[in-house]
Design a protein around this motif. Sequence first.
Motif, PDB file in Angstrom:
ATOM      1  N   HIS A   1      17.925  14.693 -45.129  1.00 17.34           N
ATOM      2  CA  HIS A   1      16.457  15.428 -45.249  1.00 17.34           C
ATOM      3  C   HIS A   1      15.596  14.230 -44.397  1.00 17.34           C
ATOM      4  O   HIS A   1      15.204  13.354 -45.070  1.00 17.34           O
ATOM      5  CB  HIS A   1      15.921  15.776 -46.507  1.00 17.34           C
ATOM      6  CG  HIS A   1      16.834  16.793 -47.191  1.00 17.34           C
ATOM      7  ND1 HIS A   1      16.099  18.223 -47.351  1.00 17.34           N
ATOM      8  CD2 HIS A   1      18.113  17.054 -47.799  1.00 17.34           C
ATOM      9  CE1 HIS A   1      17.282  18.694 -48.109  1.00 17.34           C
ATOM     10  NE2 HIS A   1      18.132  18.228 -48.318  1.00 17.34           N
ATOM     11  N   ARG A   2      15.243  14.879 -43.357  1.00 16.76           N
ATOM     12  CA  ARG A   2      14.155  13.929 -42.438  1.00 16.76           C
ATOM     13  C   ARG A   2      12.821  14.820 -42.546  1.00 16.76           C
ATOM     14  O   ARG A   2      11.629  14.060 -42.380  1.00 16.76           O
ATOM     15  CB  ARG A   2      14.807  13.650 -41.209  1.00 16.76           C
ATOM     16  CG  ARG A   2      14.247  12.427 -40.627  1.00 16.76           C
ATOM     17  CD  ARG A   2      14.955  12.180 -39.194  1.00 16.76           C
ATOM     18  NE  ARG A   2      16.257  12.227 -39.093  1.00 16.76           N
ATOM     19  CZ  ARG A   2      17.199  11.074 -39.529  1.00 16.76           C
ATOM     20  NH1 ARG A   2      16.607   9.932 -39.702  1.00 16.76           N
ATOM     21  NH2 ARG A   2      18.209  10.956 -39.450  1.00 16.76           N
ATOM     22  N   GLY A   3      12.943  16.155 -42.169  1.00 16.34           N
ATOM     23  CA  GLY A   3      11.605  16.736 -41.730  1.00 16.34           C
ATOM     24  C   GLY A   3      11.037  17.130 -43.257  1.00 16.34           C
ATOM     25  O   GLY A   3      11.746  16.960 -44.357  1.00 16.34           O
ATOM     26  N   ARG A   4       9.737  17.460 -43.394  1.00  8.65           N
ATOM     27  CA  ARG A   4       9.201  17.952 -44.632  1.00  8.65           C
ATOM     28  C   ARG A   4       9.474  19.307 -45.007  1.00  8.65           C
ATOM     29  O   ARG A   4       9.918  20.127 -44.138  1.00  8.65           O
ATOM     30  CB  ARG A   4       7.477  18.090 -44.468  1.00  8.65           C
ATOM     31  CG  ARG A   4       6.842  16.509 -43.804  1.00  8.65           C
ATOM     32  CD  ARG A   4       5.599  16.686 -43.600  1.00  8.65           C
ATOM     33  NE  ARG A   4       4.691  16.981 -45.112  1.00  8.65           N
ATOM     34  CZ  ARG A   4       4.086  15.953 -45.732  1.00  8.65           C
ATOM     35  NH1 ARG A   4       3.946  14.870 -45.425  1.00  8.65           N
ATOM     36  NH2 ARG A   4       3.350  16.494 -46.640  1.00  8.65           N
ATOM     37  N   ASP A   5       9.724  19.634 -46.396  1.00  9.57           N
ATOM     38  CA  ASP A   5       9.922  20.882 -46.815  1.00  9.57           C
ATOM     39  C   ASP A   5      11.165  21.454 -46.160  1.00  9.57           C
ATOM     40  O   ASP A   5      11.427  22.730 -45.987  1.00  9.57           O
ATOM     41  CB  ASP A   5       8.750  21.926 -46.473  1.00  9.57           C
ATOM     42  CG  ASP A   5       7.377  21.464 -47.154  1.00  9.57           C
ATOM     43  OD1 ASP A   5       7.683  21.222 -48.223  1.00  9.57           O
ATOM     44  OD2 ASP A   5       6.501  21.672 -46.305  1.00  9.57           O
TER      45      ASP A   5
ATOM     46  N   VAL B   1      17.687  11.663 -48.646  1.00  9.52           N
ATOM     47  CA  VAL B   1      15.900  12.195 -48.495  1.00  9.52           C
ATOM     48  C   VAL B   1      15.392  10.974 -47.671  1.00  9.52           C
ATOM     49  O   VAL B   1      15.010  10.039 -48.512  1.00  9.52           O
ATOM     50  CB  VAL B   1      15.464  12.851 -49.547  1.00  9.52           C
ATOM     51  CG1 VAL B   1      14.107  13.410 -49.217  1.00  9.52           C
ATOM     52  CG2 VAL B   1      16.367  13.888 -50.187  1.00  9.52           C
ATOM     53  N   GLN B   2      15.048  11.114 -46.582  1.00 11.53           N
ATOM     54  CA  GLN B   2      14.417   9.854 -45.930  1.00 11.53           C
ATOM     55  C   GLN B   2      13.021   9.936 -46.195  1.00 11.53           C
ATOM     56  O   GLN B   2      12.196  10.828 -46.714  1.00 11.53           O
ATOM     57  CB  GLN B   2      14.676  10.085 -44.291  1.00 11.53           C
ATOM     58  CG  GLN B   2      16.022  10.128 -43.925  1.00 11.53           C
ATOM     59  CD  GLN B   2      16.714   8.504 -43.905  1.00 11.53           C
ATOM     60  OE1 GLN B   2      16.027   7.641 -44.523  1.00 11.53           O
ATOM     61  NE2 GLN B   2      17.554   8.296 -43.036  1.00 11.53           N
ATOM     62  N   PRO B   3      12.337   8.639 -46.072  1.00  4.68           N
ATOM     63  CA  PRO B   3      11.110   8.529 -46.444  1.00  4.68           C
ATOM     64  C   PRO B   3      10.196   9.480 -45.492  1.00  4.68           C
ATOM     65  O   PRO B   3      10.507   9.769 -44.276  1.00  4.68           O
ATOM     66  CB  PRO B   3      10.605   7.106 -45.851  1.00  4.68           C
ATOM     67  CG  PRO B   3      11.798   6.418 -45.952  1.00  4.68           C
ATOM     68  CD  PRO B   3      13.072   7.381 -45.769  1.00  4.68           C
ATOM     69  N   GLY B   4       9.043  10.132 -46.031  1.00  4.37           N
ATOM     70  CA  GLY B   4       8.244  11.112 -45.334  1.00  4.37           C
ATOM     71  C   GLY B   4       8.832  12.585 -45.412  1.00  4.37           C
ATOM     72  O   GLY B   4       8.150  13.529 -45.177  1.00  4.37           O
ATOM     73  N   ALA B   5      10.193  12.754 -45.991  1.00  5.89           N
ATOM     74  CA  ALA B   5      10.781  14.108 -46.209  1.00  5.89           C
ATOM     75  C   ALA B   5      10.224  14.650 -47.373  1.00  5.89           C
ATOM     76  O   ALA B   5      10.794  15.101 -48.312  1.00  5.89           O
ATOM     77  CB  ALA B   5      12.019  14.139 -46.051  1.00  5.89           C
TER      78      ALA B   5
ATOM     79  N   ILE C   1      17.453   9.015 -52.435  1.00  3.27           N
ATOM     80  CA  ILE C   1      15.736   9.657 -52.358  1.00  3.27           C
ATOM     81  C   ILE C   1      14.823   8.620 -52.131  1.00  3.27           C
ATOM     82  O   ILE C   1      14.563   7.719 -52.850  1.00  3.27           O
ATOM     83  CB  ILE C   1      15.800  10.660 -53.727  1.00  3.27           C
ATOM     84  CG1 ILE C   1      16.479  11.589 -53.692  1.00  3.27           C
ATOM     85  CG2 ILE C   1      14.296  11.115 -53.266  1.00  3.27           C
ATOM     86  CD1 ILE C   1      16.565  12.362 -54.820  1.00  3.27           C
ATOM     87  N   TYR C   2      14.101   8.755 -51.045  1.00  9.59           N
ATOM     88  CA  TYR C   2      13.314   7.764 -50.675  1.00  9.59           C
ATOM     89  C   TYR C   2      11.798   8.309 -50.364  1.00  9.59           C
ATOM     90  O   TYR C   2      10.856   8.027 -49.310  1.00  9.59           O
ATOM     91  CB  TYR C   2      13.761   7.059 -49.326  1.00  9.59           C
ATOM     92  CG  TYR C   2      15.215   6.173 -49.480  1.00  9.59           C
ATOM     93  CD1 TYR C   2      14.991   5.137 -50.407  1.00  9.59           C
ATOM     94  CD2 TYR C   2      16.153   6.739 -49.080  1.00  9.59           C
ATOM     95  CE1 TYR C   2      16.187   4.318 -50.753  1.00  9.59           C
ATOM     96  CE2 TYR C   2      17.373   6.066 -49.413  1.00  9.59           C
ATOM     97  CZ  TYR C   2      17.534   4.945 -50.094  1.00  9.59           C
ATOM     98  OH  TYR C   2      18.440   4.549 -50.361  1.00  9.59           O
ATOM     99  N   ALA C   3      11.793   9.685 -50.855  1.00  7.52           N
ATOM    100  CA  ALA C   3      10.441  10.394 -50.655  1.00  7.52           C
ATOM    101  C   ALA C   3       9.977  10.859 -51.962  1.00  7.52           C
ATOM    102  O   ALA C   3      10.545  10.825 -52.918  1.00  7.52           O
ATOM    103  CB  ALA C   3      10.888  11.455 -49.791  1.00  7.52           C
ATOM    104  N   ASP C   4       8.591  11.501 -51.760  1.00 13.62           N
ATOM    105  CA  ASP C   4       7.894  12.118 -53.272  1.00 13.62           C
ATOM    106  C   ASP C   4       7.991  13.457 -52.985  1.00 13.62           C
ATOM    107  O   ASP C   4       8.484  14.122 -52.118  1.00 13.62           O
ATOM    108  CB  ASP C   4       6.576  11.623 -53.082  1.00 13.62           C
ATOM    109  CG  ASP C   4       6.512  10.001 -53.012  1.00 13.62           C
ATOM    110  OD1 ASP C   4       7.271   9.505 -53.531  1.00 13.62           O
ATOM    111  OD2 ASP C   4       5.470   9.776 -52.425  1.00 13.62           O
ATOM    112  N   GLU C   5       8.133  14.235 -54.338  1.00 13.07           N
ATOM    113  CA  GLU C   5       7.601  15.474 -54.472  1.00 13.07           C
ATOM    114  C   GLU C   5       8.938  16.226 -53.954  1.00 13.07           C
ATOM    115  O   GLU C   5       9.176  17.007 -53.159  1.00 13.07           O
ATOM    116  CB  GLU C   5       6.722  16.015 -53.792  1.00 13.07           C
ATOM    117  CG  GLU C   5       5.420  15.613 -54.566  1.00 13.07           C
ATOM    118  CD  GLU C   5       4.047  15.959 -53.438  1.00 13.07           C
ATOM    119  OE1 GLU C   5       3.820  17.261 -53.077  1.00 13.07           O
ATOM    120  OE2 GLU C   5       3.334  15.144 -52.999  1.00 13.07           O
TER     121      GLU C   5
END
Lengths: 428, 254
Positions: free
Chosen positions: A295-299, A324-328, A356-360
């Motif tokens: 997962h690189r993009g948001r949502d 899940v990449q940072p920023g995703a 997982i390296y992103a939030d939410e």
Amino acid sequence: MQAAAVPGLPGSGLAWLDDARDQALRAFVERGLPDTRNELWKYTALRALQQRAYAPRDHEAASRGVADDLLRLDGCDGPRAVFVNGVFRGDLSRLDELAGSITLQPLSHALQHRPEPLRFLLGARADEDEDGFTLLNRALAADGLVVRVADGARVSQPLHIVHVGTNAGSAVAWHLRDLIELGEGASFAVIEHHVGDDTSGHLANLVRTITLRAHARLDWTIVQRASEDATLLRHTDCVLHDNAELDFHALELGGKLSRHELRVDLAGDRARFASRGAFVLDGRQHCDTEVLVTHRGRDTVSDSLWRGVASDRARGVVHGRILVQPGADGSDGSFYNKNLLLSPTAEIDTRPALEIYADEVKANHGATVGQLDDNVLFYLRSRGIPLDTARRMLVRAFCAVTLDGIRPAPLRGFCETLLAEQLPEAEA
Amino acid sequence: MLKIENLHARVAGKEILKGLSLEAKPGEVHAIMGPNGAGKSTLGNVIAGRAGYEVTQGSVTFDGNDLLAMEPEARAAAGVFLAFQYPVEIPGVNNTYFLRAALNAQRKARGETELDSMQFLKLVRERVKEMGMTPELLNRAVNEGFSGGEKKRNEVFQMAVLEPRLAILDETDSGLDIDALKQVAEGVNRLRSPERSSLVITHYQRLLDYIVPDFVHVLADGRIVESGDATLAKELEAHGYAWVRDRTPREAHA
């Protein structure tokens, strides 16, 4: 394994391509085939394979007769691209039925006549972590498909790609490279079908790059019925841009050793990937499925559901990784895998993994390995259904959830029939 | 038809049936009553052939054939049907598909021609109507998400389609409200005929108001301790199971 000489391949003489092939071959010689120290090959040992010798090509592949029944698949009566022992066969294909918005060429043809557009993908240097088979493919791929669907084209009829293995006197290794791109807003469906009537024990090494531009949608269905001695290695790289959707189905039934490494890069915001797959193995079959989602993009959303069944001394491997990449932020990923062992000597190794390296982020995974429920078996038998039939019925039911969504409907029905037929007649 | 002689059976090493004898002739309905733990369900499971029940002594014959030597599916084809106390859910297996597979497997085993889908559908529609089943349940997976009552009704519905010669109802009345109970009883009564017999296993007398048995047997501690006609059930209801235990001399247990 012997590597064929690089000269003589389609496109030989193009400096950029020769360079890329040479570099890949040198890297292969250095790295060799992947071994079980490689995390992605941990449960798939290639010792037996390394003892074998393969001819670098089947010189008669272009003229071998193939029964039409072998090529046919219920619900797939539209355009078709056929490869026999790794060679594209225009005479068996039906490409004149393709919609005008699709351009399709065999790779061999494209490299001879219009190689420049392929330079970006095929001229790139190999990555540090590429395994031996993708390197070999870079060095040796002699054919494949180059497909582009125009922006906005909505193609309803699926393209049926058939890979046939047929007797060639000796075992042949072939390497195919597909490049598939859907333009913005395009929608398309591919049915990849592996069949064989050979006892040669061929090795097929397929590498594909699939690019879905923004808002594109691809339905990809694999029906894998390779012949029982076949080795089938597949590596698929998918990149999904904003709002692109990939709906993937796989039914893995054939082959002695089959492996599919499916990498999905949800690069664009709101890109979606769904996979449904099942394998049903018997004898000494080995089937390895690696689903690696980034997962690189948001949502972005990924949702995978796999079922595995192994009887006799068969071995299944399932590895589902969600990264899940940072920023995703806002990513939603899930990977679920349930398995059934039908004999004490069968084995299934399943590993779901989350990084997982992103939030939410929402991320779920789960895996189980179990046996058929004796209470349920008794219930069916108490109604008069013989044990064999009861087992088949339950295995079919166990896997059926992965067939939902396969289109066209007759293909789904056919897949159910294949599932029911796959199981051994009797087992103590 | 069904003849049980001096049956001893163990479950997980524990002796549950301790010399049970019973004979059911064609056309008869036998009620088996008794307190919890008496061995009522064990009896049903031994007859149907569930694994894990070890018969250590005695015999069970059906039409003179050794039932205990037959696989569960062969018993079903011979005409034995067990309505489960706890019907299992089978996700992914469609109810109609399952029933057709069952009926045709039995017919095939008996050397009869199998029903095609049209013939089967016709039969099922008739039974659905008779049983007051919700037709939607037919298109769902077997028992999946069914309420307790729906599951029990589905058992009796399967029975109506399969038309067994010996039906064993294992506490089919438990957990049913009065309307469901009546429907289940109607389903059982509809199958009553001079060729068929039933064993109705129940803890309570209530069901026997609607399925009037020819014989009532009281099972206690693995044996039949008292047999009588339908009035025995009423007496049990009035006095409780302790009454039977007190009334039965020890030597009658042999």
